[in-house]
Enzyme design. Sequence first.
Site, PDB file in Angstrom:
ATOM      1  N   SER A  73      78.756  -0.380   3.234  1.00 61.23           N
ATOM      2  CA  SER A  73      77.823  -1.438   2.840  1.00 61.23           C
ATOM      3  C   SER A  73      76.360  -1.022   2.886  1.00 61.23           C
ATOM      4  O   SER A  73      75.536  -1.618   2.213  1.00 61.23           O
ATOM      5  CB  SER A  73      78.024  -2.680   3.710  1.00 61.23           C
ATOM      6  OG  SER A  73      77.580  -2.442   5.023  1.00 61.23           O
ATOM      7  N   LYS A  77      73.103  -4.078   8.922  1.00 62.60           N
ATOM      8  CA  LYS A  77      72.569  -4.623   7.669  1.00 62.60           C
ATOM      9  C   LYS A  77      71.042  -4.584   7.686  1.00 62.60           C
ATOM     10  O   LYS A  77      70.417  -4.448   8.729  1.00 62.60           O
ATOM     11  CB  LYS A  77      73.006  -6.081   7.464  1.00 62.60           C
ATOM     12  CG  LYS A  77      74.500  -6.326   7.505  1.00 62.60           C
ATOM     13  CD  LYS A  77      75.202  -5.764   6.309  1.00 62.60           C
ATOM     14  CE  LYS A  77      76.713  -6.039   6.442  1.00 62.60           C
ATOM     15  NZ  LYS A  77      77.489  -5.309   5.498  1.00 62.60           N
TER      16      LYS A  77
END
Length: 159
Positions: free
Chosen positions: A40, A83
């Site tokens: 990700s 993230k």
Amino acid sequence: MLRDVFGKTFRLIGYTVQYGCIAHCAFEYLGGIVVCSGQSMEPTIQHSDIVFSENLTCHFYNIQKGDIVIAKNPTDPKSNICKRVIGLEGDKVCTSSPSDFLKTHSYVPKGHVWLEGDNLRNSTDSRCYGPVPYGLIKGRICFKGNFKVIRDLLCKGSP
């Protein structure tokens, strides 16, 4: 003789507890080493990259847009996520995926942040689970490397 054995044993236990407390405080409040997995955050952070997470920034509420953070996964508290912070409380963020024709927007509520992976097409992030409470942020990434580079650095001096 028995008194000496007990004395040394209790001293050893005392030192172990003290150093354990110091280590716990260092990892809890200063930072720690994290191995990131998944795609990700590619290309910024590759699968199996080693990163150092410092925890003081989140304790003093100094997280900024653009920071890469380690947080508890809102849907699975036993795992962590890595993230990028896209929005802070009060910011207007795009809540739709890159492939959506119509873009939708929302505001980040108070006490929350909006987190997204750099690899938008292969990331489960705030676009799926919504804004993340600030309290779930565990640290901010301040250094990254990978196994090969660190292994090479450690083995450089060996024959």
